[in-house]
Write an enzyme that holds these catalytic residues in place. Structure first.
Site, PDB file in Angstrom:
ATOM      1  N   THR A 142     -15.593   1.219  23.770  1.00  0.00           N
ATOM      2  CA  THR A 142     -15.435  -0.355  23.241  1.00  0.00           C
ATOM      3  C   THR A 142     -13.525  -0.513  22.349  1.00  0.00           C
ATOM      4  OG1 THR A 142     -15.820   1.936  20.803  1.00  0.00           O
ATOM      5  CG2 THR A 142     -17.600  -0.272  21.647  1.00  0.00           C
TER       6      THR A 142
ATOM      7  N   ASN B  55      -4.009  -3.458  20.140  1.00  0.00           N
ATOM      8  CA  ASN B  55      -4.713  -4.378  21.425  1.00  0.00           C
ATOM      9  C   ASN B  55      -3.611  -5.804  20.724  1.00  0.00           C
ATOM     10  OD1 ASN B  55      -5.159  -2.602  23.576  1.00  0.00           O
ATOM     11  ND2 ASN B  55      -7.140  -2.217  22.041  1.00  0.00           N
TER      12      ASN B  55
ATOM     13  N   TYR C  59       2.066   8.828  25.732  1.00  0.00           N
ATOM     14  CA  TYR C  59       2.780   6.863  24.990  1.00  0.00           C
ATOM     15  C   TYR C  59       1.999   7.471  23.661  1.00  0.00           C
ATOM     16  CZ  TYR C  59       2.191   2.288  23.484  1.00  0.00           C
ATOM     17  OH  TYR C  59       2.542   0.960  22.819  1.00  0.00           O
TER      18      TYR C  59
END
Ligand code: NAD
Length: 334
Positions: A218, A177, A148
């Site tokens: 993280t 995100n 991706y």
């Protein structure tokens, strides 16, 4: 303005259309599907496959002012890191991006936005949970952790080459995100915030919530409204190189889960299990966007998580009520 949104049936595209229409633009969207949870406000919504070059033949005469290319074969870690979808991801998204770049060549009056991703950054800069390095200039030598990410990097190069050789007027954002209400939260393509909200929403006091990996990896998360402001700033600017649009406030995945648990008010514990984790650490480096566009997110993660959690919860409760009362049926987007 007259605006084309490719991928307007998806999460970011749907929210972007709401904003563009509210700002009195005329919006045409194309996607394989209508938005999943709410009717699109696009003035025209074409169901079509952007892998098909013939679809673009009529579009070039439409005289759009802007094109937002958000369509991609994508999903969360469960989809892009399993290895089972790599061929489709590479083929489908590259076909779409090649078609878009080719269709608008020689039309510098059309501003074209391309949604790239934080997944372009090399693995070797993301091995430390506390100090990942996602500065735009450090993307090469390339070493993304997924196909991706490789496809996004390839397509950045496609758009930049078409800008160089054929006058394409491009803006490229690397999203980190993006989350908010209307994120897909089930079905295999969901991403961490929505997946965690679903797990917490269906849990009962005393339950364990399963989190993939040791939970110390993280990431940073940007609320959709902030993302749309960043996109707007970029489109209004003359900046044509790839730039991060994300939050620069990292949290561990367990911290993210703990926040959602607190928002829910339930007594739940976290159980870390084996699952796709991706790189050890990832964070948006916002120095370039601050310098070039004077943009920074407000970084209130709890605000966005509350919106997402209560939206997911209401969906799950609605589904349960419909199940009990036997009501079925879907959205009519026509
Ligand atoms: P999404 O999956 O919700 O939306 C993508 C849309 O593209 C879907 O509606 C899908 O049906 C459509 N699509 C896929 N193949 C198509 C085809 N052949 N023809 C027509 N439409 C097709 O994704 P999103 O979260 O809205 O992301 C939008 C863009 O931003 C994507 O390119 C994604 O890779 C990128 N991005 C998103 C994030 C994020 O956190 N959401 C992060 C990094 C990059």
């Amino acid at each position: 303005m007259k605006i084309l949104v490719l991928g307007g049936g998806g999460f970011i595209g749907h929210h972007l259309i709401n904003k563009l229409v509210a700002e009195e633009n005329t919006v045409h969207s194309i996607d394989l599907v209508y938005p999943h949870y709410n009717k699109s406000k696009a003035h025209r919504f074409t169901i079509g496959d952007l892998r098909n070059p013939a679809l673009f033949e009529d579009l070039v005469d439409e005289k759009y002012d802007q094109v937002y290319q958000l369509a991609a074969d994508m999903g969360g870690a469960g989809y892009i890191l399993s290895g089972e979808n790599d061929a489709d991801i590479l083929h489908n998204s590259a076909m779409i991006n090649l078609n878009v770049a080719y269709a608008f060549k020689g039309q510098p009056q059309v501003k074209i936005f391309f949604s790239s991703s934080a997944c372009v950054y090399p693995m070797h800069h993301q091995e430390n949970a506390n100090s990942p390095n996602c500065r735009e200039s450090n993307v090469y030598p390339a070493n993304p952790d997924s196909d991706y990410g490789w496809e996004k990097l390839f397509s950045e190069r496609v758009f930049m080459a078409f800008a160089r050789n054929y006058g394409l007027n491009i803006r490229i954002a690397r999203f980190h995100n993006i989350f908010g209400p209307e994120n897909v939260y089930e079905g295999g393509r969901e991403k961490a915030p929505a997946a965690i909200c679903r797990k917490v929403a269906i849990a009962k006091d005393g339950d364990e919530v399963e989190i993939w990996g040791d939970g110390l990896q993280t990431r940073s998360f940007l609320y959709i409204d902030e993302c749309l402001k960043g996109i707007q700033k970029l489109m209004e600017s003359d900046f044509t190189s790839p730039v991060n649009i994300g939050s620069d406030r990292m949290v561990t995945i367990n911290e993210l889960a703990q926040k959602v648990i607190s928002i829910s008010g339930k007594r739940l514990s976290i159980h870390n299990i084996t699952g796709p984790e991706g790189v050890r650490g990832r964070n948006s480096d916002n120095r370039l966007i601050l310098e070039k566009l004077n943009w920074k997110p407000d970084n209130d993660l709890d605000y966005g998580l509350k919106k997402l959690y209560f939206w997911v919860l209401s969906r799950i409760e609605e589904d349960a009520n419909e199940f009990v009362s036997g009501v079925t049926g879907g959205l009519n987007n026509e």
